[in-house]
Design an enzyme around this catalytic site. Structure first.
Site, PDB file in Angstrom:
ATOM      1  CB  CYS A 194     -17.442 -24.294  60.485  1.00  0.00           C
ATOM      2  SG  CYS A 194     -16.350 -24.714  59.101  1.00  0.00           S
ATOM      3  NE  ARG A 220      -1.211 -17.902  62.015  1.00  0.00           N
ATOM      4  CZ  ARG A 220       0.056 -18.273  61.942  1.00  0.00           C
ATOM      5  NH1 ARG A 220       0.949 -17.486  61.386  1.00  0.00           N
ATOM      6  NH2 ARG A 220       0.451 -19.430  62.436  1.00  0.00           N
ATOM      7  CB  CYS A 235      -1.603 -22.932  56.655  1.00  0.00           C
ATOM      8  SG  CYS A 235      -2.657 -23.902  57.742  1.00  0.00           S
ATOM      9  CB  CYS A 264       1.188 -24.877  58.598  1.00  0.00           C
ATOM     10  SG  CYS A 264      -0.047 -24.934  59.910  1.00  0.00           S
TER      11      CYS A 264
HETATM   12  N1  SAM Z   1     -11.482 -29.163  59.918  1.00  0.00           N
HETATM   13  C1  SAM Z   1     -10.311 -28.842  60.616  1.00  0.00           C
HETATM   14  C2  SAM Z   1     -10.587 -28.463  62.055  1.00  0.00           C
HETATM   15  O1  SAM Z   1     -11.706 -28.121  62.398  1.00  0.00           O
HETATM   16  O2  SAM Z   1      -9.634 -28.511  62.847  1.00  0.00           O
HETATM   17  C3  SAM Z   1      -9.474 -27.771  59.963  1.00  0.00           C
HETATM   18  C4  SAM Z   1     -10.130 -26.545  59.315  1.00  0.00           C
HETATM   19  S1  SAM Z   1     -11.062 -25.476  60.406  1.00  0.00           S
HETATM   20  C5  SAM Z   1     -11.948 -24.531  59.250  1.00  0.00           C
HETATM   21  C6  SAM Z   1      -9.796 -24.441  61.119  1.00  0.00           C
HETATM   22  C7  SAM Z   1     -10.220 -23.351  62.075  1.00  0.00           C
HETATM   23  O3  SAM Z   1     -10.786 -22.251  61.349  1.00  0.00           O
HETATM   24  C8  SAM Z   1     -11.282 -23.644  63.112  1.00  0.00           C
HETATM   25  O4  SAM Z   1     -10.791 -24.320  64.218  1.00  0.00           O
HETATM   26  C9  SAM Z   1     -11.724 -22.247  63.508  1.00  0.00           C
HETATM   27  O5  SAM Z   1     -10.942 -21.776  64.589  1.00  0.00           O
HETATM   28  C10 SAM Z   1     -11.454 -21.415  62.256  1.00  0.00           C
HETATM   29  N2  SAM Z   1     -12.710 -20.930  61.649  1.00  0.00           N
HETATM   30  C11 SAM Z   1     -13.565 -21.641  60.901  1.00  0.00           C
HETATM   31  N3  SAM Z   1     -14.628 -20.900  60.515  1.00  0.00           N
HETATM   32  C12 SAM Z   1     -14.434 -19.667  61.037  1.00  0.00           C
HETATM   33  C13 SAM Z   1     -15.192 -18.464  60.998  1.00  0.00           C
HETATM   34  N4  SAM Z   1     -16.359 -18.382  60.372  1.00  0.00           N
HETATM   35  N5  SAM Z   1     -14.704 -17.387  61.631  1.00  0.00           N
HETATM   36  C14 SAM Z   1     -13.511 -17.456  62.288  1.00  0.00           C
HETATM   37  N6  SAM Z   1     -12.767 -18.575  62.355  1.00  0.00           N
HETATM   38  C15 SAM Z   1     -13.213 -19.670  61.754  1.00  0.00           C
HETATM   39  C1  DTB Z   2      -6.994 -20.236  62.066  1.00  0.00           C
HETATM   40  O1  DTB Z   2      -6.932 -20.100  63.294  1.00  0.00           O
HETATM   41  N1  DTB Z   2      -7.684 -19.447  61.267  1.00  0.00           N
HETATM   42  C2  DTB Z   2      -7.603 -19.913  59.886  1.00  0.00           C
HETATM   43  C3  DTB Z   2      -6.591 -21.090  60.000  1.00  0.00           C
HETATM   44  N2  DTB Z   2      -6.375 -21.186  61.395  1.00  0.00           N
HETATM   45  C4  DTB Z   2      -6.921 -22.397  59.424  1.00  0.00           C
HETATM   46  C5  DTB Z   2      -8.915 -20.260  59.310  1.00  0.00           C
HETATM   47  C6  DTB Z   2      -9.898 -19.109  59.321  1.00  0.00           C
HETATM   48  C7  DTB Z   2     -11.108 -19.542  58.588  1.00  0.00           C
HETATM   49  C8  DTB Z   2     -12.126 -18.452  58.444  1.00  0.00           C
HETATM   50  C9  DTB Z   2     -13.352 -18.910  57.746  1.00  0.00           C
HETATM   51  C10 DTB Z   2     -13.137 -19.347  56.332  1.00  0.00           C
HETATM   52  O2  DTB Z   2     -12.484 -18.642  55.541  1.00  0.00           O
HETATM   53  O3  DTB Z   2     -13.672 -20.413  55.974  1.00  0.00           O
HETATM   54 FE1  SF4 Z   3     -15.609 -28.003  62.225  1.00  0.00          FE
HETATM   55 FE2  SF4 Z   3     -13.313 -28.038  60.786  1.00  0.00          FE
HETATM   56 FE3  SF4 Z   3     -15.483 -29.334  59.901  1.00  0.00          FE
HETATM   57 FE4  SF4 Z   3     -15.487 -26.677  59.940  1.00  0.00          FE
HETATM   58  S1  SF4 Z   3     -14.168 -27.971  58.709  1.00  0.00           S
HETATM   59  S2  SF4 Z   3     -17.172 -28.032  60.593  1.00  0.00           S
HETATM   60  S3  SF4 Z   3     -14.256 -26.260  61.764  1.00  0.00           S
HETATM   61  S4  SF4 Z   3     -14.324 -29.780  61.769  1.00  0.00           S
END
Ligand code: SAM
Ligand code: DTB
Ligand code: SF4
Length: 331
Positions: free
Chosen positions: A60, A261, A97, A129
């Site tokens: 992330c 999705r 969302c 969402c």
């Molecule tokens: N912070 C919250 C959480 O972690 O549940 C909500 C936002 S988080 C960014 C939502 C989702 O985005 C994560 O669970 C992950 O599956 C997806 N995600 C985040 N960074 C990603 C990346 N670099 N590539 C693909 N999916 C990503």
């Molecule tokens: C999900 O499964 N994919 C989306 C949404 N739920 C929140 C997020 C993708 C995040 C990809 C990395 C980014 O753009 O920060």
């Molecule tokens: Fe993990 Fe969500 Fe925080 Fe990214 S935004 S570090 S996916 S908890």
């Protein structure tokens, strides 16, 4: 084939390992039976609170501990969020969302502001969402009362591989949040990411966890890792399109009525590759030039793709199982 919640690992493994085109054909049959294959749901994401997150999710860009160069932003104003949602609606999105870089929801003024945003987006006539991290049952209920339609909380990977990716909260925490969302009567959006360094067995186990939930998630995002410089997974190899197709097809067969999705990773895919994903049963995308912090195809590019492939955006508030026909009987 009826909707099943008792899939075994061995059955899922056999499906997952079916020769690719046979698997796609089987998934396409299931998809055609249960859903309108011409329809793809168009959702727009907005990061309402960006970066500075306390967690260590290895993929992330928003985790404070990695140097990814993103702009940290406090919670947006309700008016700005509603203006963005209105633009997304005008561009054809039916689901909006809102994502926050939070570990969990806290009962404070920020949460009250999110509740107001939910109310506002709902009043625009969009499916609203949120993805805000962990939730208690009471918080889930407050969101439901404000008009929340769905909540996204991903498993991300198998329980076995999970500790390689995240150490600051457990797989069990995730499952609890998902239960709290269910109890509040909110539609569940739950999927994962491939390309995290997991084995095929981990993908199969994650699909098993999803497909054996008492009620399947209504929406299952399949993300390909978007490798971001500064994160521990920055150098991971790019996910092969064939792995994405295999994952989508298997998810479609296991969870016939879910919206599967095609999520992160589309920016690196050709239209032909995305078409293969739709054929394999994907029926939802995120539209708009940004996902949360990373790039995504433009509305114009997606409109051209819909036109070319003869796809139509799905109307809002169509209950996920509305299109179901009689159970498909396979000889
Ligand atoms: N912070 C919250 C959480 O972690 O549940 C909500 C936002 S988080 C960014 C939502 C989702 O985005 C994560 O669970 C992950 O599956 C997806 N995600 C985040 N960074 C990603 C990346 N670099 N590539 C693909 N999916 C990503
Ligand atoms: C999900 O499964 N994919 C989306 C949404 N739920 C929140 C997020 C993708 C995040 C990809 C990395 C980014 O753009 O920060
Ligand atoms: Fe993990 Fe969500 Fe925080 Fe990214 S935004 S570090 S996916 S908890």
């Amino acid at each position: 084939m009826t909707i099943r919640n008792n899939w075994t690992i061995a059955e899922i493994e056999a499906l997952y390992n079916t020769p690719l085109l046979q698997l796609v054909l089987q998934a396409a049959n299931v998809h055609q039976h249960y859903n309108n294959t011409a329809e793809v749901q168009v959702c727009t994401l907005l990061s309402i609170k960006t970066g500075g997150c306390s967690e260590d999710c290895a993929y992330c860009p928003q985790a404070a501990r990695y140097n990814t160069g993103i702009d940290v932003q406090a919670l947006m104003k309700k008016e700005d969020v509603l203006a963005y949602a209105t633009k997304a609606k005008e561009a054809g999105s039916t689901r909006f969302c809102m994502g926050a870089a939070w570990r969990e929801v806290r009962d404070n003024r920020d949460f009250d502001r999110v509740l107001d945003m939910v109310k506002g987006v709902n009043e625009l006539g969009m499916e609203v969402c949120c993805t805000l991290g962990m939730l208690t049952e009471t918080q889930a209920q407050k969101l439901a009362d404000a008009g929340l339609y769905a909540y996204n909380h991903n498993l991300d990977t198998s329980s076995e591989h999970y500790n390689e990716i995240i150490t600051t909260r457990t797989y069990h925490d995730r499952l609890e949040t998902l239960q709290n969302v269910r109890k509040a009567g909110v539609s569940v959006c739950c999927g994962g990411i491939i390309g995290l360094g997991e084995k095929h067995a981990d993908r199969i186990k994650m699909l098993h966890t999803l497909a054996t939930m008492p009620t399947h998630p209504e929406s299952v995002p399949i993300n390909a890792l978007v490798p971001v410089a500064g994160t521990p997974l920055a150098e991971n190899t790019k996910v092969a399109i064939w792995d994405m197709v295999r994952m989508i097809a298997t998810a479609r067969i296991l969870m016939p009525q879910a919206m599967v999705r095609l999520s992160a990773g589309r920016n690196d895919m050709t239209v032909a590759e995305q078409a293969l994903c739709f054929l394999a049963g994907a029926n939802s995308i995120f539209a708009g030039e940004k996902l949360l912090t990373t790039a995504n195809p433009s509305f114009d590019a997606d409109n051209a793709m819909f036109e070319l492939l003869g796809l139509q955006p799905r109307a809002a508030f169509k209950r996920e199982n509305e299109a179901a026909n009689a159970p498909l009987v396979l000889a």
